[in-house]
Design a protein around this motif. Structure first.
Motif: not given
Length: 410
Positions: A336-364
């Protein structure tokens, strides 16, 4: 191995300071002022963290005149001992020692240009006094009621100042003290005050630790430091390199080179991801990079760059033709084809990525692939993502009794 330097004091004396160096030379300086417990492992960890952000950090031993390089346990008898040293500390001598530390930092070969000061508890109060009586370029203070006796110093401030105040207080008198601190400092030029609904020890791991408030206050502190002194890293370029190796080359080693030594990743709706270098590398290889459908594409919506993080908003479009362990764990491909709106929050420590949180609506997503019957549920399918891309689409389709259309935008 701990690194200490000797700092010249008045009358030919000297005292120790813990130093943490950044990866790059020619960095701004930061005087980190310890709380009543002295230069303990917690304070050293904070120093190393700010060094990763790009600062030459020195923690002066403020207790050296009482007992050089002493520190106390944050539990049991150590608390009473620390409070005793706090009472016995001569604040005028402490300000002299902070000034000597600033001078030592300016002479250090790895340091360039500006110097700031940041402190916690006792150190927070002293950071405020340093902003009034030394030539530091900016100051951050995590302060409590002890600041009440120094409200008059607000008129003497010489540099930008951020104050972090705990908002959860135990009595009406403590509430009154917070009000006095705000009244004295809030409207001074260059002063910003933040309050948190937690106790004064909210940044210290233990019973009073509040991770969300600690993280938020850290970002706010970093914002002042970077705005005043730098360094400013090209974090957008790092994120682009990270995504290139994640989706194009599928090179796990190259991905991890864009991250700190102890990163973490969290897909919020499914709680998939990992904590730590090796676990996250394994997650990327086994559960993510080869679990992206070949027709997948990202439609950008917005891209916001902050002091220490990026917020990337997009719509993901794909056909569920392969197992997507990270998004749809345990569900066989549906085609099945689907489309979903997503948001990625990428936190840095200095010039490196510290962590990533990815959000989307799983129900859709589940609705679109036929795994969720939406009858009687306040859930939409593909319309959700398409509304993000086209605001002209109707709103309120699930709200009974709402029949009027949206206003027309000019």
């Amino acid at each position: 191995m701990d690194d200490f330097i000797q700092i010249a004091a008045s009358h030919g004396q000297s005292f120790a300071g813990y130093i943490a160096l950044p990866t790059y030379d020619s960095a701004p300086g930061l005087v980190l002022l310890h709380d009543i417990f002295g230069i303990d492992e917690h304070t050293k960890a904070i120093a190393r963290r700010y060094a990763e952000e790009g600062y030459v950090v020195v923690v002066p031993d403020l207790y050296w005149r009482l007992s050089p390089r002493v520190s106390f346990s944050r539990h049991g008898d150590g608390v009473a001992q620390a409070r005793d040293y706090d009472r016995r500390l001569d604040l005028e001598h402490a300000i002299d020692d902070i000034n000597s530390t600033v001078e030592a930092l300016r002479e250090h070969p790895a340091q360039r240009d500006k110097v700031g000061v940041l402190g916690f508890g006792l150190g927070g109060k002293l950071a405020v006094l340093a902003a009034a009586h030394t030539d530091v370029d900016c100051a951050v203070g995590y302060c409590g009621a002890a600041l009440e006796g120094y409200l008059h110093e607000a008129r003497r401030l010489r540099c930008p100042l951020v104050l972090h105040l705990a908002g959860r207080v135990a009595s009406a008198s403590e509430t009154l003290v917070r009000g006095k601190i705000r009244a004295a400092f809030e409207y001074r030029p260059g002063v910003t005050i933040y309050e948190y609904e937690c106790g004064e020890s909210f940044t210290v791991p233990g019973p009073g630790f509040d991770r969300s408030s600690a993280s938020l206050s850290y970002s706010r502190s970093l914002s002042l430091l970077k705005k005043t002194m730098g360094p400013i890293y090209a974090i957008e370029r790092v994120w682009k390199r990270h995504t290139y190796h994640k989706y194009v080359t599928r090179d796990a080693d190259a991905i991890m080179e864009t991250m700190v030594a102890d990163p973490y990743f969290n897909d919020v709706p499914t709680m998939t991801g990992a904590v730590g270098h090796e676990s996250l590398k394994r997650f990327y290889v086994e559960q993510f990079m080869y679990s992206i459908p070949p027709d997948a594409r990202h439609v950008p919506v917005s891209f916001t760059i902050g002091t220490d993080r990026i917020v990337d908003e997009f719509v993901m479009c794909c056909t569920h033709t392969c197992e997507m362990h990270w998004m749809l764990p345990g569900i066989e491909p549906t085609g099945k084809y689907f489309e979903v709106a997503m948001v990625a929050v990428i936190c840095f420590r200095g010039d490196r990525i510290d962590n990533l949180h990815i959000y989307w609506d799983q129900a859709t997503v589940l609705a679109q692939i036929g795994k969720l019957d939406t009858e009687g549920l306040p859930v939409v399918g593909i319309q959700s993502a398409r509304k993000v891309l086209d605001i002209a689409r109707p709103s309120d389709s699930l709200m009974p009794g709402v029949s009027e259309g949206d206003d027309k935008r000019g």
